[in-house]
Design a protein around this motif. Structure first.
Motif, PDB file in Angstrom:
ATOM      1  N   GLY A 365       1.517  -1.188  -0.086  1.00 55.53           N
ATOM      2  CA  GLY A 365      -0.147  -0.163  -0.031  1.00 55.53           C
ATOM      3  C   GLY A 365       0.595   1.337  -0.375  1.00 55.53           C
ATOM      4  N   TYR A 366       0.137   2.532   0.764  1.00 59.34           N
ATOM      5  CA  TYR A 366       1.456   3.394   0.432  1.00 59.34           C
ATOM      6  C   TYR A 366       0.576   4.767   2.123  1.00 59.34           C
ATOM      7  CZ  TYR A 366      -3.350   5.107  -2.244  1.00 59.34           C
ATOM      8  OH  TYR A 366      -4.480   5.256  -2.448  1.00 59.34           O
ATOM      9  N   TRP A 367       1.312   5.695   1.839  1.00 56.78           N
ATOM     10  CA  TRP A 367       1.005   6.651   2.617  1.00 56.78           C
ATOM     11  C   TRP A 367       0.681   7.856   1.828  1.00 56.78           C
ATOM     12  CZ3 TRP A 367       5.351   3.309   3.755  1.00 56.78           C
ATOM     13  CH2 TRP A 367       5.240   2.443   4.774  1.00 56.78           C
ATOM     14  N   PRO A 368      -0.365   8.728   1.726  1.00 57.32           N
ATOM     15  CA  PRO A 368      -0.816   9.597   1.106  1.00 57.32           C
ATOM     16  C   PRO A 368       0.879  11.226   1.307  1.00 57.32           C
ATOM     17  CG  PRO A 368      -2.586   8.695   1.763  1.00 57.32           C
ATOM     18  CD  PRO A 368      -1.082   8.274   2.337  1.00 57.32           C
ATOM     19  N   SER A 369       0.586  11.697   0.032  1.00 57.23           N
ATOM     20  CA  SER A 369       1.966  12.353   0.804  1.00 57.23           C
ATOM     21  C   SER A 369       1.549  13.558   1.183  1.00 57.23           C
ATOM     22  CB  SER A 369       2.307  13.337  -0.805  1.00 57.23           C
ATOM     23  OG  SER A 369       1.465  13.793  -2.038  1.00 57.23           O
ATOM     24  N   PHE A 370      -0.271  14.230   1.390  1.00 59.66           N
ATOM     25  CA  PHE A 370      -0.256  14.804   1.813  1.00 59.66           C
ATOM     26  C   PHE A 370      -0.517  15.174   3.596  1.00 59.66           C
ATOM     27  CE2 PHE A 370      -4.534  12.179   1.267  1.00 59.66           C
ATOM     28  CZ  PHE A 370      -4.635  11.910   2.342  1.00 59.66           C
TER      29      PHE A 370
END
Length: 472
Positions: A365-370
């Motif tokens: 998965g991923y960590w959103p940049s915001f």
């Protein structure tokens, strides 16, 4: 409930005869026995209809502390009744009288939090280690509670860094919940269910799932000790390494031992941004001593933002076969078989989000940049290595182990290691970590030794037993 309770008139000055300890009640508690309750005790009957807890307050207020303690004991696991640390002594019934309304409010807050983070599932899997894994529709996972993500769905996979090999072997299972062949359906993500006893082990509901940075000790240390390799001084867009998995012994419930990759930007003050992934043993967080796959993030130096795994809105999981927070199996053994996991974290050049990959090609998965301030652009430091919490006061040292529990000099099959240590550069290329340095802040307790060869690239051995004759 359908039953009737008759309260009889107290005899011999002892109220609530059904409880053994009522003859030790303080006078202030006796005064709380209202006129209405005394009238009811002379023979009037009352049918229970409504909240069980509220009726118990009305009927048995003088003995409510005893009743509530019994209820909490039944509801919580044996681990939650352990001796509490300095920070949680205010919650211990052994140290002071429980306050019924405060305890009821606490239970109410816990249940509200459980309803928030435990999402409806389309399938439930019971693991042999006691975990309950819920298969939750991907767009209903906790990440999408965030205002910036509400109503959205997980993003498609990004472009991988150049030089990254995705053709390696993919393990059929490396977590206990999948050992019997159970899987979650496509379109769902497996989420370890949080139980009431998990939150009861924490300092508070607000502290649950957080990596607390400070402990009350009589030294200048904040209680966290490290043995790490690191690079700094450039702009970094990701990192990769293979991490040796062990099951180190942890001295008490309020300590942990972990091995991870840190992606770091900002100063080591109030604006520190980090992304973290690896394995950890944390009895407080999980209630056992299994090594578990975990993630973490913060944008304010572990103060108010961020959390482990999926315990808050943040990390977006895209994989249906890996449960973040679930136990890893197998683990390495001393002078025996060695097991490691390969993790890659990198910044998507197109959308700017930070992605996590396990093994060869398995996107987690991923960590959103915001979520971040400094990490919206790039990292200024990358660290690899081990961390433990030493909560022992008065200059003593914990016996919590780091890595295998053996010092770096013991080498392969005895000491824990990181190998094939790399970073992602500005052009999305995986390259060997340049100028990798190693540092142990308490080398008599946990140490580290680096090296390089063709088979392992940049690597290091690290760890230690903690308390020993050279480690006070």
């Amino acid at each position: 409930m359908g039953r009737e309770f008759v309260l009889r008139k107290p005899r011999n000055g002892i109220k609530c005869r059904r409880f053994d300890r009522c003859n030790t009640m303080r006078q202030t508690e006796t005064e709380l026995f209202s006129e209405e309750t005394r009238e009811r005790s002379r023979g009037r009957r009352r049918r229970i209809n409504g909240s069980f807890f509220l009726d118990m307050i009305i009927f048995f207020r003088p003995c409510f502390s005893n009743f509530l303690f019994l209820s909490l004991f039944i509801l919580s696991s044996s681990s939650s009744s352990s001796v509490l640390s300095t920070e949680t002594e205010n919650l211990s019934p052994r140290n002071q009288t429980l306050r019924p309304l405060e305890e009821l409010n606490k239970l109410k807050a816990i249940n509200q939090h459980l309803r928030k983070i435990n999402k409806p599932s389309v399938k439930t899997i019971h693991s042999s280690d006691g975990d309950i894994i819920d298969c939750v529709l991907s767009h209903q996972q906790p990440a999408f509670d965030h205002p910036r993500l509400r109503g959205q769905k997980p993003l498609d996979p990004p472009e991988r860094p150049s030089g990254h090999n995705t053709r390696g072997l993919r393990p059929k299972s490396f977590q206990l919940w999948r050992m019997e062949g159970e899987t979650c359906p496509e379109g769902t993500v497996p989420i370890r269910r949080t139980k009431q006893e998990d939150i009861l082990r924490a300092n508070s509901v607000s502290a649950f799932g957080k990596k607390l940075r400070h402990f009350r000790r009589d030294t200048s240390s904040n209680g966290h000790e490290h043995a790490v390799g690191y690079v700094s001084g450039e702009k970094y867009f990701g990192a990769k390494a293979s991490i040796n998995v062990w099951a180190p012994q942890v001295q008490n419930q309020y300590e942990f031992s972990l091995s991870q990759i840190w992606i770091i930007s900002g100063s080591f003050g109030n604006d520190l941004n980090t992304i973290e992934a690896g394995w950890q043993v944390s009895p407080e967080l999980y209630g056992d001593n299994y090594p578990r796959f975990f993630t973490y993030w913060t944008n304010d130096a572990y103060q108010a933002t961020g959390c482990y795994n999926l315990l808050c809105s943040g990390f977006v999981q895209t994989n249906s076969q890996i449960a973040i927070g679930a136990a890893i199996s197998p683990s390495s053994s001393f002078k025996g078989g060695q097991f490691d996991i390969t993790l890659l974290i990198w910044k998507d050049p197109k959308h700017g989000n930070w992605w996590l990959e396990f093994g060869s090609g398995i996107l987690v998965g991923y960590w959103p940049s915001f979520l971040f301030t400094h990490l919206r652009e790039h990292a200024s430091m990358v660290q690899y290595g081990g961390e433990v919490v030493n909560s022992s006061p008065f200059g003593a040292h914990t016996s919590t182990q780091m890595g295998s529990g053996h010092f770096a000099e013991d080498g392969f099959t005895k000491a824990s290691y990181f190998r094939n240590i790399q970073v992602v550069d500005w052009d999305n290329n995986l390259v060997p970590s340049p100028n990798l340095r190693v540092l142990a802040d308490h080398p008599n307790c946990y140490d580290i030794q680096g090296g390089s060869n063709k088979a392992w690239g940049n690597y290091f051995y690290y760890g230690g037993p903690g308390k020993n004759p050279k480690c006070p």
